[in-house]
Structures are given as structure tokens and as C-alpha cells.
Design a protein around this motif. Structure first.
Motif, PDB file in Angstrom:
ATOM      1  N   GLY A 145       0.649  -1.250  -0.092  1.00 53.22           N
ATOM      2  CA  GLY A 145      -0.030  -0.044   0.093  1.00 53.22           C
ATOM      3  C   GLY A 145       0.852   1.347   0.048  1.00 53.22           C
ATOM      4  O   GLY A 145       1.993   1.242   0.089  1.00 53.22           O
ATOM      5  N   ILE A 174      -2.557  -0.070   5.286  1.00 50.94           N
ATOM      6  CA  ILE A 174      -2.682  -1.342   5.671  1.00 50.94           C
ATOM      7  C   ILE A 174      -1.876  -1.939   6.905  1.00 50.94           C
ATOM      8  O   ILE A 174      -2.159  -2.688   7.749  1.00 50.94           O
ATOM      9  N   THR A 216      -3.904  -6.294  -3.285  1.00 53.89           N
ATOM     10  CA  THR A 216      -3.602  -5.208  -2.236  1.00 53.89           C
ATOM     11  C   THR A 216      -4.262  -3.953  -2.609  1.00 53.89           C
ATOM     12  O   THR A 216      -4.453  -3.260  -1.519  1.00 53.89           O
ATOM     13  N   THR A 241       2.362   2.686   5.825  1.00 50.06           N
ATOM     14  CA  THR A 241       1.146   2.500   5.208  1.00 50.06           C
ATOM     15  C   THR A 241      -0.263   2.139   5.940  1.00 50.06           C
ATOM     16  O   THR A 241       0.034   1.852   7.023  1.00 50.06           O
ATOM     17  N   HIS A 289      -5.947  -2.455   0.846  1.00 52.86           N
ATOM     18  CA  HIS A 289      -5.817  -1.072   1.320  1.00 52.86           C
ATOM     19  C   HIS A 289      -7.192  -0.297   1.501  1.00 52.86           C
ATOM     20  O   HIS A 289      -7.321   0.278   2.525  1.00 52.86           O
TER      21      HIS A 289
END
Length: 908
Positions: A164, A229, A288, A227, A292
């Protein structure tokens, strides 16, 4: 007290997710254990990662593991070790270089310890969005220098996944740069990150990831550069309840592989491993994106506030990032590479210029690269489609080309031109870049861009409708165009056990206890497509044993539709299988593509009567409904010279032929000869049916290397190659030679050479095969007559482009061909300096098509069923030059020498 409790919870979660597993009762990776026993694997690929597979970019390792196991039929086991089981990243990188670890999903920060060029993905605002990552990965001119940069260390860069976009998780809201100045950010242990935060003027602390929970919980740091995530999964948002979405970089895992280990892997396993990694990585990048969005939604639902900086503040960060760019430019020859960095920036400049900021810090990129002009450009775009088979259809597992030609017909310059490709309909298994950077075009200039269209084995049937929009940075866009071409799904093979027979010691065609029995099995492909890399494996059940000198695995190789192979092995049994009971023996038939594998039980019973080996036959089998159509299509029966091949008078018992079709060339800049193997195969049919040659007297070679030329025809020192051994020294022999493929002149002498499949045309004097040598050796053979047919030009050029790098075809010296053997009739497809054309519609070279058409009877002008050399010459010289001019606007004049009254063929 509450604060300490929260901290302890966070610490435990962090240790579970992103550090080596604790010695706990519950295995943190229990859910990811394989559902198969890997003990029987022939090869093991040890793959490392430091993070937890709850992150999609990490979990990909398990998906690769399971799919590789399935598609290699258990021959290759991907031993995936996340959670830093094999050590920290720098330690694993050292092990990877040594080969103690075979592969690594490395963070892009750590990967720069192998090659500085990899820093291109860490620079701020370069490859910073999901779309850019996909474009970067799928655009060869961007990806290949990146991937190749690690090879000098013995490491392959195979693919990339991620976790992310980066931003700031903070204890207090950060809505402006002023807010950020009050935060002490934790950043990664990397020089580039330090340089970036210094350029931004931010407070920061370099800190290992395992130390973050305590530092964040106790206030040593008040912000975190990471990030969304990772921050949500590892519960950082429990304390840092604010997230500023900077999107200045993407968190990436780069799949690295030890090249020495990979090179020792069998070719079929190499192909499967790389294909699976690439396909699973591409799918994971999509996962991904979703992860996210999901993690951001969950965080918001839990009370985390998300912010974006105002445009002015964001532009300020980008301007300040210029110092980092300058540093890496200044040492570019030892780091990223000045030209490479410039190319990547230029490629993405069109996307960046849509915002009001750019990496240079200027408000409008067009003001730098596109000054005001007196005249506008006038762009025109044309598109064409090419594919290797020549059938104008993109077949599964082919790589086609979309050729875009951009012309600036105006009086002003066009700037930063970019092409965007959009599919109007979805075709599974077709991959191509969505954006292609063209660059600037001066007035009157044209540029050609070739874009790869990769069709996987999963390609579906249907017409592809591509819309091509081209954008110029100031808005002088050409009209969009549409391209439509057909895709054809893979024609599947169907592998079966067609029949079996036995040869037993007692000779009574029965299997009896303790008796050695030889079994012969017939494996046949009754499907509509070719079978590849076929392997037959014998599986024995209880009370059945393989004889000591018998194999249990057989490499069958390729099987064309309808073809079969026989395999033999010996077994014996004990007395625990009663009379009439089944003897447990299975045949497993594997194919390069696992989904086409089959397993069949042998119909064997103890002491039951079976057919002897001499009686093994193939009975007619029911065919799939689509098989006839598919086989006809694959074999091209719609081409007139490929069927209705006339019968002719039988050749002599000792007449010998050599047929060579060179289509695939290994040198990187040598174009393939699309129809060469097809030409050679059909020519073989005419030799057998029309010229009457015995099958066993035809030496047939596809993609002949230099060693194969020497083996067939001899060399400068010894003329006695395989052909010489086939020609009877005392009986009458006629020799027929056919070659289709590349020819070229030696750069120094201009003498003509055949170009073997493994040759580099730049060095033909050492790795080519001289026509002069061929003719001298043929002249020494005790053959009364010869026919030599050469479908090759020796100009150094071809319909697909020049064979030589950096040399204009006009500058090449091309001599006339050497003097042919006195007993030979020689047909050549061109005159000196000309190019041989292809006849795409007929799926043959132009010359070979009309030579075969002539043998079909069209050249027999007087209709006496006898086709002479003179008649064939007249026919070729009428048809080939006319069609070459009509189809390709070139001159192609065949030449014929020798006894023109001699007879080529006598038709029945």
C-alpha cells in the motif's frame, strides 16, 4: 496503568504480525500450512520474507507455493518462510547471494543493498500509486533495466508485490505542514528516507520496526511513516488515531531469486516457476488495492481520522523533494542511472502533469518543456497488428505486437505524447501495457512504437477491440483509433492410454505370481492440440514390484494430435493377489500444463488372459466434437498447397533428401522467420508423395544449429557428414536439398552464409555455415544429380528488419553465390541483394508457396505430367516477382541454374 496495558497489547500484536514467531502454544502460521506432504519433491525453493502473511503482498508466497506444487505435480516445493524465520533482511540478502537461501520477498528499501538502481521505486512521487506500479511492472522499457540491475550480483529480480501507499500515522491530527513540524516521525533505516526527511525539514528518529510499539506507546515518537494497511493490521491506530494520506511512495516487496540456483533447475520447472510468480504477483497487486481500501474503511469505522494536505502544502513537499532527486542524479552513474531516472520521470510526466504540481517543483511542467510556439503540431496515428504464426489471429501462448506509428504533419513541435490503450471488451489471458510513452515529435517527424501483446495459455476466444487514445501535453491530441483483432483459445490435447500388451516369461500372455512380465503401454494424444513435455509415470500399488532394470518414469516429449508413443517396463508380483483380482498398476500422464494431466488404471488381473505385445493395436476412438475443426485449423488445411498433394513417380531406393527449416533464432536482434518450419514440413510431404522419396531417406531438421550443419554436410576439413553416409557409394543416388531460413553476407568479405539458429550474424565467419563449403562438399559426393532449393536471401536484410546491429543494409557488401556443384540444379528465392517476401495469407514464404504450387501441377504447362526445371523456372519467374511487388512493393527475382531440361517430378 491503562496506558501501559494498551502498550503491552500492541507489543504482543506487533511481535506476532511482523517479527519472528514467539515460542507459543499456538503456531501463528498454522492456517498457512500446506495441505500436501512435500517430502517427495525433487527440488526445493527456499523463499524468505520478514512479514506476516495477513498482508496480501506477503501471503502471495503461499499462493505461489501451492500452485507451483500442483503445476509441477509435486516435483518442486516452494518452502516459504515468512515472519523472518531465516533472519533479518540484510542477513537474508547475504544468504541469497551465497545460495543458502534461494529467494526473497524483500522490502524495496532493503533490496537496494543489492543494486542502487532499485531505489527508483523509493524516490518520492515517482512510482507512487497503484496504477504506476502496474504500469512500471508491465512496461518493458521501465521494468527491464530495474530487473537487470541485480544480475551482476547473481540475483534475478522476478516480480513485485506491495503493502500500500505511504502516509503519516500520528497521535495528533496533521492537516498542514505546520502540523507536521511538531511531530517526531519514526522512519526506516535507509539513507534515502533520511535524506527525504532532512529535505522536508521534519523531525525524525531512525528506528528498527520491533522498537516502534514501545516508542509510540511511551511518546518517544509521535508519528509513524508507513502504510495504512500495516498501521491498521498491527494496531498502530490504537494510539496513533490519525492518518495523513501522502501517497509519496508505495510499500513494495521485490521478489529476488538466486540465479545460480535457478539455472540448475530443469527448463520445464523454470518456466512453471516464473510463470506462476508473475501471474500470482499481478493478481496480488490487485488484491493489495482491495486490502488497502478495506483496511482504510475498517480504520475509519474504528474512529481513525484520515486527512489530505492542501495542494499548496503538497506542492511544497514535492519541491523540497527535489534535493533528494538532485543527490541521486549527482551520483547517478554509481546509483540509479541518470538516463534511466530521466526515462522513468519522462514516462510518468504526463500523469503527473495532470496535477498542479510536478517533481521538479514547478507549477506547470508544460512551461518547461513546451514553450509557446508560432505553429501547432498536427498528429496522426496509425495502428497495425502482427503475430508470429502469420494467421492474423493471436493464438494462446503467442506474443503479438501492436505497432503504432505517430506522425507530426504540422509545423509545430508535439510534446510528451503518450498512448493510452483501453479494451472495449474483456478477453481473459491477454496482457499489455495500458500506457505507452512516445515523447516529443518535431515537425515532420514520425515515431514507431511496438507494444507487446502477451497471450497466456488461458486466453479466451473472441475479438479484441482496443481503443487507442493519444495525448499531447498541450492538448493537441490526434483522433482516437480502434483496432480489432481475433484471439483464439488454446487447442487442448487429450492424452489417453490407448492400449497395452504383455510379454511374459512363460509365453502364455498371463500375469502369474513371481513371474517377470514386460508391459508395453501406448500413450496417444486424441485431442485437437499439441501435447508438450509429456511424461509418463508408472505407479505401483501393494504387492507389485518394479524389476531392477526397469524405469518408472518416461519422457515422451511432444505429441501432435493423433500421435502416440510406446513405453515398456517390467514388473513382478507376490502371491497375495488372488486369481482374478486386480493388479494395482496406474499410468499417470503429465503434460507441461498440469490441467491436461491424466491418470489411468491398467486393466490387469492375476492370471487373466491378455494380448501379447505383438498384438497391440489402436482402435478408432470417439473424437471431441470440435476436434476435426481444431486440427484442420492448426494444420492449415485451408491453404491450397497444403492438401491435394499429388502422387508422383517413386524416387530411387538410394535417393536422399535434406530439409532444414530455421524459424527461431537465439541471437537477441535476429528476427524469426515466421513460416520456415511450416514450409519445411509441407516440403517434406511433397518429397514423399510427389517426388516419391522414402521417409527414412529424408534428413529433417528444425532450427538447425552450426553443429547440426556440420553434422549433416561436413566442414572445411572433412566433407563426409551424415548426408555423405546416406549416399550410396556405388548405386545411383539423387540428392535433394531444401533450406528455408536466414542467409547473410560476411561483413568483411561479402561471401554468403547460412545463418544457423544459434548464430550471431555479426560473426558469420566463425559461427555461420558457408555456402561455398556446402557446394564444395556436395561436389565430392558420388551423386549423379542434385536439386538444391534455397528459400533464403543473403542480403543481410529480411521482411522483419535487418539482421545486423547498427549497420545500414545499404552499406553491406553482398557477393554472388559461390559456384554450385556441376551435377546440381539450384533454385534460389532471390537474386543478389534482394529480400525474400512472405505470403501471409497463404502462411508460407512467397517463393516456397509457388514452388509447391508448381509441383502441384500448375507449372506443367504442356500437361504431360512431367514437370521440368525449365517449366518450374518459367512459372516461378512469372509468379514470384509479380506477387512480391503486389504484396510488399519489393523486387524479388528467383534464379535457376543447372540442367534445365532435367525433370523435377513425374505426376501420376
Amino acid at each position: 496503568m491503562l496506558k501501559k496495558l494498551v502498550f503491552l497489547i500492541i507489543l504482543l500484536v506487533d511481535l506476532c504480525f511482523l517479527s519472528p514467531p514467539l515460542q507459543a502454544a499456538k503456531d501463528p502460521l498454522g492456517a498457512w500450512k500446506p495441505k500436501f506432504n512435500p517430502n517427495g519433491a525433487e527440488y526445493t525453493y527456499i523463499l524468505s520474507n520478514i512479514s506476516h502473511p495477513v498482508i496480501e503482498g506477503v501471503a502471495v508466497g503461499y499462493r505461489i507455493r501451492d500452485r507451483v506444487w500442483k503445476e509441477t505435480n509435486g516435483r518442486l516445493f516452494v518452502d516459504y518462510r515468512p515472519l523472518a524465520q531465516l533472519g533479518g533482511e540484510k542477513d537474508v540478502i547475504n544468504k541469497l547471494k551465497l545460495g543458502a537461501v534461494h529467494g526473497m520477498l524483500s522490502s524495496s528499501i532493503a533490496a537496494t543493498n543489492i543494486a542502487d538502481t532499485l531505489n527508483i521505486v523509493n524516490l518520492p512521487y515517482v512510482v507512487n500509486t497503484f496504477d504506476k506500479v502496474d504500469t512500471f511492472r508491465n512496461t518493458p522499457e521501465l521494468w527491464q533495466p530495474f530487473a537487470d540491475s541485480t544480475l551482476k550480483s547473481g540475483i534475478m529480480t522476478v516480480d513485485v508485490t506491495g503493502y500500500g501507499p505511504y502516509g503519516w500515522a500520528t497521535n495528533t491530527p496533521v492537516k498542514t505542514i505546520a502540523d507536521a513540524k511538531s511531530i517526531n516521525f519514526r522512519i526506516a533505516q535507509a539513507t534515502l528516507n533520511v535524506d527525504l526527511y532532512k529535505a522536508w525539514g521534519m523531525k525524525f528518529t531512525v528506528m528498527p520496526w520491533p522498537d516502534v510499539p514501545q516508542a509510540l506507546g511511551t511518546g518517544v515518537i509521535t508519528g509513524l511513516d508507513h502504510t495504512a494497511i500495516v498501521c491498521n493490521i498491527t494496531k498502530k491506530f490504537t494510539i496513533a488515531k490519525n492518518f495523513t494520506e501522502l501517497d509519496y511512495a508505495q510499500g513494495l516487496f521485490i521478489h529476488l531469486m538466486n540465479k545460480r540456483w535457478f539455472d540448475r533447475l530443469p527448463t520445464d520447472l523454470q518456466k512453471i516457476l516464473i510463470t506462476v510468480i508473475e501471474e500470482e504477483s499481478a493478481q496480488t497487486r490487485e488484491l493489495t488495492r482491495k486490502q488497502h481500501a478495506d483496511q482504510v474503511a475498517k480504520a475509519k469505522k474504528a474512529g481513525v481520522k484520515f486527512y489530505n494536505l492542501a495542494t499548496e502544502d503538497r506542492n511544497r513537499l514535492i519541491r523540497q523533494s527535489q534535493a533528494v532527486y538532485n543527490k541521486y542524479r549527482s551520483k547517478s552513474r554509481a546509483a540509479i542511472g541518470r538516463d534511466y531516472l530521466a526515462n522513468v520521470e519522462a514516462y510518468f510526466s504526463q500523469e503527473d502533469s495532470k496535477d498542479s504540481y510536478v517533481a521538479t517543483g514547478k507549477e506547470d511542467r508544460s512551461q518547461i518543456s513546451t514553450p509557446m510556439q508560432q505553429y501547432p503540431p498536427d498528429l496522426m496515428v496509425s495502428a497495425s497488428f502482427l503475430e508470429p504464426s502469420g494467421n492474423r489471429i493471436l493464438d494462446a501462448e503467442e506474443t503479438g505486437q501492436l505497432v503504432l506509428v505517430f506522425e507530426n504533419l504540422g509545423r509545430g513541435k508535439a510534446f510528451n505524447v503518450e498512448a493510452q490503450l483501453t479494451a472495449q471488451n474483456r478477453i481473459t489471458g491477454l496482457n499489455y501495457p495500458q500506457k505507452v510513452f512516445i515523447g516529443d515529435l518535431n515537425a515532420g517527424q514520425s515515431k514507431t512504437k511496438k507494444i507487446k501483446l502477451n497471450a497466456s495459455e488461458l486466453l479466451s476466444d473472441g475479438d479484441v477491440r482496443l481503443r487507442i487514445d493519444s495525448l499531447e501535453s498541450r492538448g493537441f491530441d490526434p483522433e482516437p483509433i480502434k483496432l480489432v483483432f481475433e484471439c483464439k483459445a488454446l487447442a487442448p490435447p487429450r492424452l489417453i492410454l490407448a492400449d497395452l500388451g504383455i510379454n511374459d516369461q512363460s509365453g502364455n500372455a498371463r500375469i502369474e505370481p513371481k513371474e517377470f512380465v514386460e508391459l508395453t503401454l501406448r500413450v496417444q494424444n486424441v485431442g485437437s492440440g499439441d501435447a508438450r513435455d509429456t511424461i509418463a509415470t508408472i505407479k505401483l500399488g501393494p504387492n507389485v514390484y518394479l524389476a531392477a532394470d526397469s524405469k518408472s518414469s518416461f519422457e515422451i516429449g511432444a505429441l501432435m494430435p493423433g500421435e502416440h508413443r510406446d513405453i515398456s517396463f517390467s514388473i513382478y508380483t507376490n502371491r497375495r493377489i488372488n486369481v482374478g483380482e486386480e493388479i494395482p498398476v496406474e499410468l499417470k500422464i503429465d503434460e507441461a500444463r498440469h490441467r491436461f494431466a491424466q491418470t489411468a488404471k491398467l486393466d490387469l488381473k492375476m492370471e487373466a488372459s491378455l494380448r501379447e505385445i505383438q498384438q497391440v493395436v489402436i482402435e478408432s476412438l470417439p473424437q471431441p466434437e470440435h476436434q476435426t475443426e481444431r486440427i484442420d485449423s492448426t494444420r492449415g488445411l485451408s491453404v491450397d498447397v497444403d492438401h491435394n498433394i499429388p502422387a508422383g513417380q517413386k524416387a530411387g531406393d538410394y535417393d536422399v533428401a535434406v530439409i532444414i527449416g530455421n524459424r527461431d533464432y537465439s541471437a537477441p536482434n535476429v528476427p524469426d522467420v515466421a513460416f520456415a518450419i511450416r514450409d519445411a514440413n509441407v516440403m517434406r510431404k511433397y518429397l514423399i508423395q510427389t517426388l516419391g522419396f522414402k521417409t527414412e531417406n529424408i534428413l529433417f531438421e528444425e532450427n538447425a544449429t552450426l553443429s547440426k550443419f556440420n553434422e549433416l554436410f561436413g566442414n572445411d576439413r572433412d566433407h563426409k557428414g551424415k548426408l555423405a553416409r546416406f549416399v550410396h557409394p556405388e548405386r545411383t543416388s539423387h540428392v535433394f536439398i531444401y533450406y528455408t531460413g536466414h542467409g547473410a553476407p560476411d561483413l568483411k568479405t561479402g561471401d554468403a552464409y547460412f545463418v544457423p539458429a544459434d548464430a550471431d550474424p555479426q560473426y558469420l565467419s566463425t559461427n555461420g555455415y558457408s555456402i561455398e563449403t556446402l557446394y564444395k562438399n556436395l561436389a565430392k559426393l558420388p551423386s549423379e544429380t542434385m536439386t538444391i532449393v534455397l528459400d533464403a536471401c543473403f542480403s543481410g536484410n529480411s521482411e522483419q528488419g535487418p539482421l545486423f546491429r547498427g549497420i545500414s543494409p545499404a552499406m553491406l557488401k553482398t557477393n554472388a553465390l559461390a559456384e554450385s556443384p556441376p551435377q546440381a540444379v539450384v533454385f534460389t528465392s532471390t537474386s543478389t541483394g534482394q529480400v525474400s517476401a512472405w505470403y501471409h495469407e497463404k502462411k508460407h514464404s512467397l517463393f516456397t508457396y509457388y514452388f509447391l504450387k508448381g509441383l502441384q501441377g500448375t507449372a506443367d504447362v504442356d500437361n504431360n505430367k512431367s514437370i521440368t526445371v525449365s517449366e518450374m523456372e518459367t512459372y516461378l519467374k512469372e509468379k514470384v516477382p509479380y506477387m512480391a511487388g503486389r504484396l510488399r512493393n519489393i523486387n524479388q527475382d528467383p534464379s535457376v541454374s543447372g540442367d534445365k531440361a532435367s525433370v523435377l517430378a513425374i505426376l501420376e
